[in-house]
Design an enzyme around this catalytic site. Structure first.
Site, PDB file in Angstrom:
ATOM      1  N   LYS A   1       0.849  -1.198   0.000  1.00 19.85           N
ATOM      2  CA  LYS A   1       0.000   0.000   0.000  1.00 19.85           C
ATOM      3  C   LYS A   1       0.884   1.247   0.000  1.00 19.85           C
ATOM      4  O   LYS A   1       1.438   1.629   1.026  1.00 19.85           O
ATOM      5  CB  LYS A   1      -0.920   0.064   1.214  1.00 19.85           C
ATOM      6  CG  LYS A   1      -1.985   1.179   1.085  1.00 19.85           C
ATOM      7  CD  LYS A   1      -2.743   1.433   2.371  1.00 19.85           C
ATOM      8  CE  LYS A   1      -2.060   2.464   3.225  1.00 19.85           C
ATOM      9  NZ  LYS A   1      -2.039   3.825   2.591  1.00 19.85           N
TER      10      LYS A   1
ATOM     11  N   GLU B   1      10.516   1.921   9.906  1.00 19.64           N
ATOM     12  CA  GLU B   1      11.472   2.997   9.634  1.00 19.64           C
ATOM     13  C   GLU B   1      10.686   4.287   9.778  1.00 19.64           C
ATOM     14  O   GLU B   1       9.816   4.596   8.957  1.00 19.64           O
ATOM     15  CB  GLU B   1      12.067   2.837   8.229  1.00 19.64           C
ATOM     16  CG  GLU B   1      13.335   3.665   8.020  1.00 19.64           C
ATOM     17  CD  GLU B   1      13.038   5.081   7.575  1.00 19.64           C
ATOM     18  OE1 GLU B   1      13.113   5.989   8.438  1.00 19.64           O
ATOM     19  OE2 GLU B   1      12.742   5.286   6.401  1.00 19.64           O
TER      20      GLU B   1
ATOM     21  N   CYS C   1      13.086  11.919   6.222  1.00 22.73           N
ATOM     22  CA  CYS C   1      13.361  11.500   7.596  1.00 22.73           C
ATOM     23  C   CYS C   1      14.835  11.621   7.938  1.00 22.73           C
ATOM     24  O   CYS C   1      15.205  11.724   9.110  1.00 22.73           O
ATOM     25  CB  CYS C   1      12.885  10.061   7.810  1.00 22.73           C
ATOM     26  SG  CYS C   1      13.661   8.866   6.692  1.00 22.73           S
TER      27      CYS C   1
ATOM     28  N   GLU D   1       9.876  16.619  14.354  1.00 23.32           N
ATOM     29  CA  GLU D   1      10.165  16.512  12.929  1.00 23.32           C
ATOM     30  C   GLU D   1       9.311  17.504  12.149  1.00 23.32           C
ATOM     31  O   GLU D   1       8.110  17.318  11.975  1.00 23.32           O
ATOM     32  CB  GLU D   1       9.901  15.083  12.455  1.00 23.32           C
ATOM     33  CG  GLU D   1      10.496  14.764  11.115  1.00 23.32           C
ATOM     34  CD  GLU D   1      10.371  13.305  10.749  1.00 23.32           C
ATOM     35  OE1 GLU D   1      11.275  12.777  10.095  1.00 23.32           O
ATOM     36  OE2 GLU D   1       9.356  12.681  11.122  1.00 23.32           O
TER      37      GLU D   1
END
Length: 501
Positions: A188, A263, A297, A395
């Protein structure tokens, strides 16, 4: 440097995609669609068939049957390897098409996209090589009456969920290794950037991957992703995305104690000492902060500078930032493209204004850009940032660079380790001892020394703490999609009842 966008520059008709289930392209149970608007030009460029829970269950059943009945899991490693190599060649042949689709759906610079697809080809070829090196163990030192063999068998059905920021590259860090191990999959991609993954489905069918081995769905996490993570017929989940969604994925998978690979996010520091080669570092600082518009990231979003060089470095980074070209992703000279959605642009701007209101200084940029179409953010530098500010701990996922300072090595390490993430880090010094001290004491899955954001398929990638679980790439990547099985074999007659011989 910015460049205006004109609507006529995107000559793209809407491309329609179906989902891939059990070797068939289908509209799904309900025939609903999802439209993707190009973040750079503000026009619809793709239309996907939207999967439902029923479609997810169908795809899982197809993958389960394909694994249990073969032929993929029963092929020789050489046969699987050859198909993966053919897929790599077909990806290379369609590189321009795939890169163009990623550029318009994700707002990524076309030159960058071409580099990513080329990198993906290399990963597929590496995975094909690893398929032929997977092996078990044997033990003939257990006494004359015992022989032990340890097998590595494919784990089974793997759900693979990928994010929007690197649509084709991240699926390449997962899918070929699962296939090399003999697993079957349900994939997906993000509903924002699904096109290139669906093109990959066409490529894999042409390469000879059997029906049901790779199934590709487009849909939301609550409707489709939740089924993929908690269904009892799924044996493993491999997820890349935000830490928050990663936690939900892990909790969902725990209902059936599935193996989980995650991750997740990062807030990655670059620690710079006075003896560093600053010419090299300035380039790496700008690249690390603004690559992929900071929607990465691995972005080097925290500069931790020694106080003796901080003002000089900030000034030089700002000067180079002026030369960064922000604009149309389809222009080969563009370095920073569009922000993925208007809502995400608003989030980035909120972090900048919050930091400014909290005492940080906007040393460069700091605002959204009006280029006539889409949504763009100016490369931004924030100085005077302290470790307790959200912009230094969370983040941002945008082209925003936070600058902190230190005086001693211990202080630099403390600042680097003061957050919940531990994906990557960089250290800049001509002193080998300094680099090794940082490398050993900073809690991160990758520490770059006098470089930043380099990588090859041979080197494992993943994070500490809330940056994830497990590693991708590297020589053990195929093993991650296997289970170990022990065969304990007795030779001759067995005697005794729990008694030593």
């Amino acid at each position: 440097m910015t460049v205006q966008i004109r609507p006529s520059e995107l000559k793209q008709s809407v491309r329609d995609f179906k989902m891939l289930i059990d070797g068939k392209w289908t509209s799904g149970a309900e025939g609903r669609t999802i439209e993707r608007t190009a973040p750079s030009h503000g026009v619809v460029v793709s239309r996907y068939q939207a999967a439902t829970k029923v479609d997810a269950e169908w795809a899982i059943a197809a993958a389960r049957k394909a694994f249990d009945e073969g032929p993929w899991s029963n092929m020789t490693a050489g046969e699987r390897s050859n198909i993966l190599l053919k897929a790599a060649d077909l990806i290379a042949a369609r590189l321009d098409e795939i890169a163009h689709l990623d550029a318009i759906e994700a707002g990524k610079p076309i030159s960058q996209c071409k580099g990513e697809i080329g990198g993906a080809v290399d990963i597929w070829r590496y995975a094909a090589a690893l398929a032929r090196t997977l092996y078990g163990e044997s033990y003939n030192n257990l006494g004359e009456g015992t022989m032990g063999v340890v097998l590595r068998e494919p784990i089974g059905v793997v759900s693979i969920i990928t994010p929007w920021n690197f649509p084709f590259l991240i699926v390449a860090q997962k899918l070929p290794f699962a296939l090399a191990a003999g697993c079957t999959t349900v994939v997906k991609p993000s509903e924002l950037t699904s096109g290139s993954t669906l093109l990959l489905g066409e490529i894999l069918m042409e390469a000879g991957v059997p029906e049901g081995v790779v199934n590709i769905l487009v849909g939301t996490g609550p409707e489709v992703g939740s089924v993929m993570t908690n269904h009892p017929d799924v044996d493993m989940v491999s997820f890349t995305g935000s830490t928050g969604v990663g936690k939900l994925t892990m909790a969902s998978a725990a209902q059936h104690l599935k193996k989980v690979s995650l991750e997740l996010g990062g807030k990655n520091p670059q620690i710079v000492f006075p003896d560093a080669n600053l010419d090299d570092f300035i380039d790496a600082a700008v690249f690390g902060a603004y690559f992929n518009a900071g929607e990465c990231c691995n972005a080097g979003s925290r500069l931790i500078l020694h106080k003796d060089i901080a003002q000089d470095v900030i000034s030089r980074v700002a000067e180079l930032s002026k030369k960064v070209k922000v604009g149309d992703p389809l222009d080969p000279s563009t370095q920073v493209g569009a922000i993925i959605t208007p809502q995400h642009l608003e989030k980035i701007s909120g972090y900048v204004s919050g930091a400014s209101n909290g005492g940080a200084t906007v040393a460069f940029g700091g605002a959204a850009l009006d280029l006539g179409m889409g949504q763009y953010m100016a490369p931004t530098i924030l100085s005077g940032v302290t470790s307790d500010m959200p912009v230094a701990r969370e983040e941002v996922f945008g082209p925003v660079l936070s600058v902190l300072t230190f005086e001693t090595t211990d202080e630099a390490i403390r600042i680097a380790n003061s957050i919940d993430y531990g994906l990557s880090a960089g250290v800049w010094s001509q002193n080998f001892d300094t680099c090794m001290t940082i490398g050993r004491k900073v809690r991160a899955g990758t520490v770059w020394m006098n470089t930043f954001m380099d990588g090859t398929p041979e080197l494992p990638f993943g994070g500490f703490r809330q940056s994830g679980l497990g590693r991708e790439l590297g020589k053990h990547a195929v093993e991650d999609y296997t289970e170990q099985k022990t065969l304990n074999m007795h030779i001759g007659r067995r005697t005794g009842w729990w008694m030593p011989r």
